[in-house]
Design a protein around this motif. Structure first.
Motif, PDB file in Angstrom:
ATOM      1  N   TRP A   2      25.287  45.281  52.836  1.00  0.00           N
ATOM      2  CA  TRP A   2      26.478  44.507  52.476  1.00  0.00           C
ATOM      3  C   TRP A   2      27.616  45.381  52.025  1.00  0.00           C
ATOM      4  O   TRP A   2      27.393  46.460  51.505  1.00  0.00           O
ATOM      5  CB  TRP A   2      26.226  43.644  51.247  1.00  0.00           C
ATOM      6  CG  TRP A   2      25.180  42.675  51.395  1.00  0.00           C
ATOM      7  CD1 TRP A   2      25.085  41.716  52.345  1.00  0.00           C
ATOM      8  CD2 TRP A   2      24.081  42.542  50.540  1.00  0.00           C
ATOM      9  NE1 TRP A   2      23.981  40.984  52.122  1.00  0.00           N
ATOM     10  CE2 TRP A   2      23.342  41.470  51.015  1.00  0.00           C
ATOM     11  CE3 TRP A   2      23.645  43.208  49.398  1.00  0.00           C
ATOM     12  CZ2 TRP A   2      22.204  41.039  50.417  1.00  0.00           C
ATOM     13  CZ3 TRP A   2      22.512  42.786  48.788  1.00  0.00           C
ATOM     14  CH2 TRP A   2      21.790  41.717  49.300  1.00  0.00           C
ATOM     15  N   CYS A   7      33.354  41.485  51.044  1.00  0.00           N
ATOM     16  CA  CYS A   7      33.031  40.093  50.707  1.00  0.00           C
ATOM     17  C   CYS A   7      33.925  39.635  49.553  1.00  0.00           C
ATOM     18  O   CYS A   7      33.438  39.045  48.594  1.00  0.00           O
ATOM     19  CB  CYS A   7      31.572  39.952  50.278  1.00  0.00           C
ATOM     20  SG  CYS A   7      30.411  40.035  51.602  1.00  0.00           S
ATOM     21  N   THR A  90      30.820  42.952  56.669  1.00  0.00           N
ATOM     22  CA  THR A  90      30.501  42.426  55.340  1.00  0.00           C
ATOM     23  C   THR A  90      29.002  42.366  55.114  1.00  0.00           C
ATOM     24  O   THR A  90      28.541  42.254  53.976  1.00  0.00           O
ATOM     25  CB  THR A  90      31.011  40.976  55.166  1.00  0.00           C
ATOM     26  OG1 THR A  90      30.444  40.189  56.214  1.00  0.00           O
ATOM     27  CG2 THR A  90      32.525  40.896  55.192  1.00  0.00           C
ATOM     28  N   LEU A  92      27.348  39.856  56.357  1.00  0.00           N
ATOM     29  CA  LEU A  92      26.990  38.439  56.496  1.00  0.00           C
ATOM     30  C   LEU A  92      26.581  38.115  57.928  1.00  0.00           C
ATOM     31  O   LEU A  92      25.783  37.210  58.167  1.00  0.00           O
ATOM     32  CB  LEU A  92      28.172  37.544  56.089  1.00  0.00           C
ATOM     33  CG  LEU A  92      28.638  37.655  54.632  1.00  0.00           C
ATOM     34  CD1 LEU A  92      29.805  36.720  54.366  1.00  0.00           C
ATOM     35  CD2 LEU A  92      27.496  37.320  53.679  1.00  0.00           C
ATOM     36  N   LEU A 208      28.431  35.482  46.129  1.00  0.00           N
ATOM     37  CA  LEU A 208      28.927  34.873  47.373  1.00  0.00           C
ATOM     38  C   LEU A 208      29.000  33.357  47.231  1.00  0.00           C
ATOM     39  O   LEU A 208      29.975  32.721  47.628  1.00  0.00           O
ATOM     40  CB  LEU A 208      28.006  35.228  48.546  1.00  0.00           C
ATOM     41  CG  LEU A 208      27.939  36.695  48.974  1.00  0.00           C
ATOM     42  CD1 LEU A 208      26.902  36.881  50.071  1.00  0.00           C
ATOM     43  CD2 LEU A 208      29.302  37.166  49.463  1.00  0.00           C
TER      44      LEU A 208
END
Ligand code: SAM
Length: 505
Positions: A2, A7, A90, A92, A208
């Motif tokens: 990550w 983010c 990111t 994700l 998040l």
């Protein structure tokens, strides 16, 4: 890997805007995957939901395929559903050539906000999302669960949310936040939220979740109360309460603490009073050991600490076999070659600790400031009406009311709580009923058997006359001695107050 930097709240706002634009919300998503799809996900099977979606490539279908079903989608579809350029890097999502795959589960999550103190214009529901690791074992994927796995919304999460006492508070602590789901609930009634976890991956996911839902949470790394020098009005936690043998290859942090027996739960409960403001409450969803060397009620009552009230409700009890099978299955070991060896190792561990059963239930600690703390341990395995938080919140107030001296009790006006009904049972044609029962229609759904005299007195408690006047009138009607009827009825009246059948006017 990550990127905390990428983010950021700007990226999460873009993501939120896309989720909203695609109507990626609880009810629309449930409708879209159909009942069969929902049931399939309950069995860890994505095929029924994937079948319902078919070849659809609109943004809502794409988001469901990626974030709920864990499927790869064409880059073109992902770019229409998501701010893909911002999400690349990111962690994700992963873009490989012309395909995009989600690395996380982002699931719509909503709930009704209990309206204990409705504020004009305040929303009645919360509609947001939770970010967690993808569900393990989907479609019989047999890869082992990583030890630092971040669990999404589980039945334990919703049970804890349901038992949380509603109403406005100043400071709240979400201890062991995981994916941050309890913080979403707390955000609807707490001014400030601190959320802690020992697992840095959890803190990342909770960050998040908070950012995606645009809520402020002060996230802190550390074990139990280590990261919180301050006190709170409300503490909620479903700590890793699974009691299992120590493992050299690491435990599953979301469910096991690596401590002996129920020692983690003991530390959470005994540590709570030092972190509660006056009147503050800690609520713990937990498991505890039933041992053959001490009555269980006595063992857990000893967790009362710091002059705080302690109320423990056992909701369910499992024998070691059922317990071990449940958690070995949860770890994905059903059908595994190690199943029997692990099972026997676990049995030996319980044997050595004299554990003959496992209690599961709800613990409430209240910094009531009472001179003599109210310590109450009970088994209540019966049906309750969720959310049960209001009923759990009532006990502290009701214990105070029930501890009035006889004179105050008799001089006060009382009213039967809303939703209480009476039931009579007896043989057909019999002149009098065999049983008279008073039953709550909500909350804990308590039921208690009454005598004719107590029925007459409680039935007349509508807030108009003091209790003493009502008992005297009943004594006259029944040609009974006033003093002895008062002495006979007061314990039952006090019990009816504590259990919230009867409220002070
Ligand atoms: C069962 S999960 C609960 C997650 C979340 N509260 C929920 O409602 O879904 C337990 C959480 O406690 C965390 N945890 C484990 N040991 C801890 C410790 N010693 N101190 C604080 N948190 C801990 C785990 O990482 C995990 O996130």
């Amino acid at each position: 890997m990550w990127s905390e930097v990428l983010c950021d709240s700007g990226t999460m706002k873009h993501l939120r805007d896309h989720l909203i634009a695609a109507d990626y919300r609880v009810d629309p998503v449930l409708d879209r995957i159909t009942e069969a799809g929902q049931a399939g996900l309950g069995r860890n099977s994505t095929i029924p939901a994937a079948t319902a979606l078919g070849d659809a490539d609109d943004p809502q279908a794409t988001l469901i395929k990626m974030f709920v079903l864990g499927r790869e989608v064409p880059r073109r579809d992902a770019a229409r559903a998501l701010p893909l350029a911002r999400l690349e890097g990111t962690g994700l999502v992963t873009v490989t050539g012309d395909s995009v795959r989600a690395e996380v589960d982002i699931r719509p999550y909503g709930f009704e906000i209990p309206d204990t103190e409705p504020v004009a214009g305040a929303p009645a529901t919360f509609d947001g999302w939770v970010v967690s690791d993808p569900t393990p074992g989907l479609d019989n994927d047999r890869r082992p669960t990583r030890p630092d796995y971040v669990l999404g919304v589980s039945p334990a999460s919703t049970t804890l949310a349901g038992m949380t006492i509603p109403g406005h508070v100043g400071a709240a602590l979400d201890l062991g936040t995981g994916c941050g789901v309890q913080s979403l609930h707390l955000s609807t009634h707490a001014d400030r939220i601190v959320a802690t976890d020992i697992n840095p991956r959890c803190l990342h996911f909770a960050r998040l979740t908070a950012a995606l839902n645009n809520i402020d949470v002060d996230l802190r790394d550390g074990s139990l109360y280590d990261p919180v020098p301050e006190s709170f009005d409300l503490i909620v936690t479903n700590p890793p309460y699974v009691m299992s043998p120590p493992r050299t290859d690491g435990c599953l942090v979301y469910r096991e603490a690596g401590l002996q027996s129920d020692d983690l739960v003991r530390q959470v409960v005994t540590g709570a009073p030092a972190h509660l403001n006056p009147g503050g409450v800690a609520q713990v969803l937990a498991n505890w050991a039933i041992t053959d060397d001490q009555p269980w009620t006595e063992r857990v009552a000893a967790w009362a600490n710091g002059g705080a009230d302690l109320w423990i409700i056992e909701r369910e009890r499992l024998d070691p076999f059922a317990y071990i099978e449940m958690w070995l299955t949860d770890a994905g070991l059903a059908g595994d070659a190690t199943w029997e060896a692990r099972y026997r190792e676990w049995l030996d561990y319980f044997d050595a600790l004299h554990i003959t059963g496992i209690g599961m239930g709800w613990i409430t600690v209240v910094n009531s400031g009472r001179e003599i703390p109210d310590v109450h341990v009970e088994s209540w395995p019966h049906e309750v009406v969720q959310p049960v938080g209001v009923a759990l919140g009532a006990r502290c107030r009701q214990v105070s009311a029930a501890s009035m001296d006889d004179g105050e009790l008799l001089g006060a006006r009382w009213r039967i709580a809303p939703g209480v009904v009476s039931e009579t049972m007896g043989s057909l044609g019999a002149p009098d009923p065999q049983y008279l029962v008073m039953r709550q229609g909500q909350g804990l759904k308590r039921a208690t058997q009454l005598t004719t005299e107590l029925t007459a007195v409680l039935g007349a408690c509508d807030g108009d006359l003091p209790l003493g006047v009502i008992i005297d009138a009943v004594a006259q009607l029944m040609e009974a001695d006033v003093a002895s009827l008062r002495a006979q009825l007061l314990p039952g009246v006090r019990a009816a107050i504590v259990d919230d059948f009867l409220r002070l006017v």
